[in-house]
Write a protein that holds these residues in place. Structure first.
Motif, short mmCIF file in Angstrom:
data_model
loop_
_atom_site.label_atom_id
_atom_site.label_comp_id
_atom_site.label_asym_id
_atom_site.label_seq_id
_atom_site.Cartn_x
_atom_site.Cartn_y
_atom_site.Cartn_z
N LEU A 137 93.64 93.34 -40.72
CA LEU A 137 95.71 93.54 -40.94
C LEU A 137 96.56 94.00 -40.11
O LEU A 137 96.03 95.40 -39.84
CB LEU A 137 95.68 94.07 -43.02
N ALA A 138 96.99 92.47 -40.06
CA ALA A 138 98.05 92.93 -39.31
C ALA A 138 99.31 93.72 -39.83
O ALA A 138 99.83 91.93 -40.68
CB ALA A 138 97.92 92.69 -37.99
N GLU A 167 94.38 107.31 -48.64
CA GLU A 167 94.57 107.00 -50.06
C GLU A 167 94.58 106.13 -50.09
O GLU A 167 93.80 105.71 -51.57
CB GLU A 167 95.71 108.36 -50.86
N SER A 168 94.77 104.86 -50.45
CA SER A 168 95.17 103.32 -50.80
C SER A 168 93.13 103.00 -50.17
O SER A 168 92.61 102.33 -51.33
CB SER A 168 96.07 102.81 -50.19
N GLY A 194 98.33 98.64 -38.85
CA GLY A 194 97.51 97.44 -38.03
C GLY A 194 95.76 98.37 -39.21
O GLY A 194 95.15 99.51 -38.65
N ILE A 195 94.69 97.77 -39.91
CA ILE A 195 93.71 98.15 -40.92
C ILE A 195 92.81 97.76 -40.17
O ILE A 195 93.05 96.45 -40.32
CB ILE A 195 93.94 98.58 -41.64
N HIS A 197 92.53 90.68 -47.64
CA HIS A 197 94.22 91.27 -47.41
C HIS A 197 94.86 91.95 -48.66
O HIS A 197 95.76 92.78 -48.82
CB HIS A 197 94.74 90.45 -46.46
N ASP A 198 94.50 90.47 -49.89
CA ASP A 198 95.57 90.83 -51.13
C ASP A 198 95.12 91.69 -52.05
O ASP A 198 96.23 92.20 -52.18
CB ASP A 198 94.94 89.09 -51.51
N ARG A 199 94.05 92.07 -51.82
CA ARG A 199 93.87 92.71 -52.83
C ARG A 199 93.55 94.41 -52.16
O ARG A 199 94.66 95.44 -52.67
CB ARG A 199 91.90 92.96 -52.86
N LEU A 200 93.74 94.48 -50.70
CA LEU A 200 94.03 95.83 -50.30
C LEU A 200 96.23 95.82 -50.16
O LEU A 200 96.13 97.25 -50.52
CB LEU A 200 94.20 95.67 -48.38
N LEU A 201 96.46 94.57 -49.72
CA LEU A 201 98.46 94.89 -49.93
C LEU A 201 98.70 95.05 -51.47
O LEU A 201 100.19 95.72 -51.85
CB LEU A 201 98.45 93.82 -49.88
N ALA A 202 97.50 94.67 -52.58
CA ALA A 202 98.29 95.14 -53.96
C ALA A 202 98.32 97.58 -54.20
O ALA A 202 98.84 97.27 -54.71
CB ALA A 202 97.55 94.29 -55.06
#
Length: 298
Positions: free
Chosen positions: A82-83, A110-111, A154-155, A185-190
Motif C-alpha cells: 500500500l502506497a 492501531e489499525s 507506505g505499509i 488494501h480495501d480491507r486495510l483502508l476501511a
C-alpha cells in the motif's frame, strides 16, 4: 465463425474501477488509484491546490517509482504494498504540526493491531511503525500553505523483506512475512481511513489529545532505550537546570523517556531532560538514498 474474444479493459478503465472499489471501502468523496505514479505525495499536492475539490481526498498507487521518506530519504516497498496519500483540510492554528505526525503513526499501528490481533505494532518516533524492531510502515506528514494536510503512508502489506535491497533488508518486515499472507488494501483502508480522521480530529481537543498521547506512549518502541538524535532542535523540559534555552546540535545521546503532551520525544541526556522539537534518529550517513550502501530510510 466464432465471436472475437472480449477486449481487455483499458488501463484508464482499470484504474477507474479500482478507484470506485476503494471509494466504496472508505466512503471518501475523492479517490484516485494509479497503477504507476512517481509519488502519491506529489499527486496529492496537485489535488490540494484544487480549491473546489471535495475533501478528504485519497491517492493510492499500485507502484510508485519516486517515493520518499523524511529528510529526502528514498523509500522502498515490496510490489503490491500500500502506497497512499490522504489530503485533509485543517486549521493550522488549532492543531500543531508536531502532534499530527505521531497521531498518524498511532492510527496506523492501531489499525493494523485491530485487523491482525496477533501482532503488536509499535511506533518509533515520530511515526514509523515497527514489528519486533523492524520497519513495517513509514509516514510522511506535510502541511501546505493553503491549509491542507498531506499524509503519505507506505505499509508493507505484500511481499517479503528478503526482496529488499541488501542495505535495508535486515531492517524491514512485511505483513506477509509476519502473518504468512498479505493484507488486502480495501480491507486495510476501511479500517485505516476512519482511524486517521479520528486521530487528526483528536489533536484539536485538549481532552482527546491527552488520550491520544497516552495511547501513543503505550506503543512507543523507544521508551527506556538509549537513543541518539541527529541534526536536532531541542528545548529543556521544565525542571531541567543544565540547559538555559533552545539547543541546536549535530547529535545528542541519552535515554528516551517517551513523548510529552505535544508529541515531542523526551530524552534524558547529560545536559538534563530535553524535548526534541525536530531531529532524526537516523545518522546522516545511514540515510538510504536508493543506492548502495547505507541503511534504512528515516
Amino acid at each position: 465463425m466464432s465471436p472475437p474474444p472480449p477486449s481487455k479493459p483499458s488501463a484508464a478503465a482499470r484504474e477507474a474501477a479500482e478507484a470506485v472499489r476503494l471509494q466504496e471501502a472508505t466512503g471518501l468523496p475523492t479517490v484516485e488509484w494509479h497503477a504507476v505514479v512517481g509519488s502519491t505525495m506529489d499527486r496529492a499536492r496537485e489535488l490540494a491546490a484544487m480549491t473546489m475539490l471535495p475533501l478528504p481526498a485519497l491517492v493510492v498507487a499500485g507502484r510508485q517509482h519516486a517515493g520518499r521518506g523524511r529528510r529526502a530519504a528514498a523509500w522502498w516497498q515490496p510490489p503490491g504494498s500500500l502506497a497512499m496519500t490522504l489530503v485533509l483540510a485543517v486549521d493550522q492554528l488549532k492543531s500543531p504540526l508536531p502532534l499530527w505526525s505521531p497521531a498518524c503513526g498511532l492510527a496506523v499501528a492501531e489499525s493494523l493491531a485491530q485487523l491482525q490481533p496477533e501482532l503488536t505494532p509499535q511506533v518509533r518516533w515520530p511515526n514509523d511503525v515497527e514489528l519486533h524492531g523492524r520497519k513495517l510502515a513509514g509516514i510522511l506528514v506535510e502541511a501546505t500553505t493553503n491549509s491542507r494536510l498531506l499524509i503519505g503512508i507506505g505499509i508493507n502489506t505484500h511481499g517479503s523483506a528478503a526482496d529488499a535491497p541488501a542495505a535495508i533488508a535486515d531492517r524491514l518486515t512485511t505483513l506477509a512475512d509476519a502473518c504468512g499472507q498479505p493484507l488486502a488494501h480495501d480491507r486495510l483502508l476501511a479500517e485505516l481511513i476512519p482511524a486517521l480522521l479520528g486521530t487528526i480530529a483528536a489533536t484539536g481537543s485538549t481532552i482527546d489529545a491527552a488520550d491520544l498521547i497516552e495511547r501513543y506512549r503505550q506503543r512507543c518502541s523507544l521508551t527506556g532505550q538509549r537513543v541518539t538524535v541527529y541534526d536536532l532542535l531541542a528545548e529543556p523540559v521544565a525542571g531541567s537546570v543544565s540547559v538555559a534555552g533552545p539547543l541546536r546540535a549535530a547529535s545528542l545521546s541519552g535515554v528516551c523517556r517517551g513523548i510529552d503532551e505535544t508529541g515531542r520525544l523526551v530524552v534524558e541526556a547529560a545536559a538534563g531532560r530535553l524535548a526534541i522539537v525536530a531531529g532524526s534518529l537516523t545518522a546522516p550517513d545511514q540515510v538510504w538514498t536508493g543506492s548502495a550502501p547505507p541503511a534504512e530510510a528515516d
